[in-house]
Design a protein around this motif. Structure first.
Motif, PDB file in Angstrom:
ATOM      1  N   UNK A 214     -37.069  22.926  51.607  1.00  0.00           N
ATOM      2  CA  UNK A 214     -38.125  22.959  52.632  1.00  0.00           C
ATOM      3  C   UNK A 214     -39.402  23.581  52.070  1.00  0.00           C
ATOM      4  N   UNK A 215     -39.269  24.595  51.238  1.00  0.00           N
ATOM      5  CA  UNK A 215     -40.466  25.193  50.651  1.00  0.00           C
ATOM      6  C   UNK A 215     -41.140  24.230  49.675  1.00  0.00           C
ATOM      7  N   UNK A 216     -40.363  23.467  48.917  1.00  0.00           N
ATOM      8  CA  UNK A 216     -40.954  22.462  48.030  1.00  0.00           C
ATOM      9  C   UNK A 216     -41.623  21.358  48.847  1.00  0.00           C
TER      10      UNK A 216
ATOM     11  N   UNK B  42     -57.046  28.317  52.001  1.00  0.00           N
ATOM     12  CA  UNK B  42     -56.147  27.478  51.254  1.00  0.00           C
ATOM     13  C   UNK B  42     -55.241  28.286  50.338  1.00  0.00           C
ATOM     14  N   UNK B  43     -55.727  29.419  49.924  1.00  0.00           N
ATOM     15  CA  UNK B  43     -54.928  30.267  49.053  1.00  0.00           C
ATOM     16  C   UNK B  43     -53.715  30.828  49.785  1.00  0.00           C
ATOM     17  N   UNK B  44     -53.848  31.032  51.099  1.00  0.00           N
ATOM     18  CA  UNK B  44     -52.731  31.573  51.873  1.00  0.00           C
ATOM     19  C   UNK B  44     -51.568  30.580  51.910  1.00  0.00           C
ATOM     20  N   UNK B  45     -51.852  29.274  51.920  1.00  0.00           N
ATOM     21  CA  UNK B  45     -50.786  28.276  51.891  1.00  0.00           C
ATOM     22  C   UNK B  45     -50.070  28.284  50.550  1.00  0.00           C
ATOM     23  N   UNK B  46     -50.834  28.420  49.477  1.00  0.00           N
ATOM     24  CA  UNK B  46     -50.235  28.460  48.151  1.00  0.00           C
ATOM     25  C   UNK B  46     -49.372  29.698  47.979  1.00  0.00           C
ATOM     26  N   UNK B  47     -49.845  30.842  48.453  1.00  0.00           N
ATOM     27  CA  UNK B  47     -49.068  32.082  48.366  1.00  0.00           C
ATOM     28  C   UNK B  47     -47.831  31.989  49.244  1.00  0.00           C
TER      29      UNK B  47
ATOM     30  N   UNK C  59     -46.536  18.762  50.609  1.00  0.00           N
ATOM     31  CA  UNK C  59     -47.411  18.379  51.711  1.00  0.00           C
ATOM     32  C   UNK C  59     -48.784  19.020  51.560  1.00  0.00           C
ATOM     33  N   UNK C  60     -48.813  20.275  51.150  1.00  0.00           N
ATOM     34  CA  UNK C  60     -50.082  20.979  50.965  1.00  0.00           C
ATOM     35  C   UNK C  60     -50.890  20.358  49.835  1.00  0.00           C
TER      36      UNK C  60
ATOM     37  N   UNK D 293     -46.194  29.212  50.002  1.00  0.00           N
ATOM     38  CA  UNK D 293     -45.279  28.312  49.317  1.00  0.00           C
ATOM     39  C   UNK D 293     -44.547  29.030  48.187  1.00  0.00           C
ATOM     40  N   UNK D 294     -45.268  29.785  47.385  1.00  0.00           N
ATOM     41  CA  UNK D 294     -44.644  30.509  46.272  1.00  0.00           C
ATOM     42  C   UNK D 294     -43.674  31.566  46.795  1.00  0.00           C
ATOM     43  N   UNK D 295     -44.057  32.277  47.857  1.00  0.00           N
ATOM     44  CA  UNK D 295     -43.181  33.302  48.429  1.00  0.00           C
ATOM     45  C   UNK D 295     -41.900  32.682  48.991  1.00  0.00           C
ATOM     46  N   UNK D 296     -42.030  31.549  49.685  1.00  0.00           N
ATOM     47  CA  UNK D 296     -40.847  30.884  50.234  1.00  0.00           C
ATOM     48  C   UNK D 296     -39.924  30.403  49.119  1.00  0.00           C
TER      49      UNK D 296
END
Length: 95
Positions: free
Chosen positions: A38-40, A1-6, A45-46, A8-11
């Protein structure tokens, strides 16, 4: 789950960085702004999926982002028809 958060922040940071670097051309600014949207959307969604909430707010967000994109494109068409290019500096109504 941390990979999705990272991700999102990177995008989001990459979209803002691109928005700041491409401030001379309106089309490139609109593209980077849509990348931020799109990143937001990805982040919403996450997070809504993480807490098992309903996705109704995402539909409202997508509606507002489509309206924002349509307004940006109409400004781009106006700029191209009036001045013949998409440079922000030639659009002297704001300065």
């Amino acid at each position: 789950m941390l990979i999705y958060f990272v991700g999102f922040i990177f995008m989001y940071i990459a979209g803002l960085f691109s928005f700041c670097l491409k401030r001379k051309h309106l089309l490139l600014m609109l593209l980077s702004l849509e990348f931020v949207v799109v990143s937001i959307y990805f982040g919403l969604f996450f997070f809504l999926g993480l807490f098992n909430l309903e996705f109704y707010f995402i539909m409202v967000f997508l509606t507002m982002s489509v309206c924002e994109g349509a307004l940006g494109l109409s400004i781009l068409v106006f700029l191209m028809r009036t001045y013949g290019n998409n440079y922000i500096q030639s659009f002297n109504l704001l300065w």
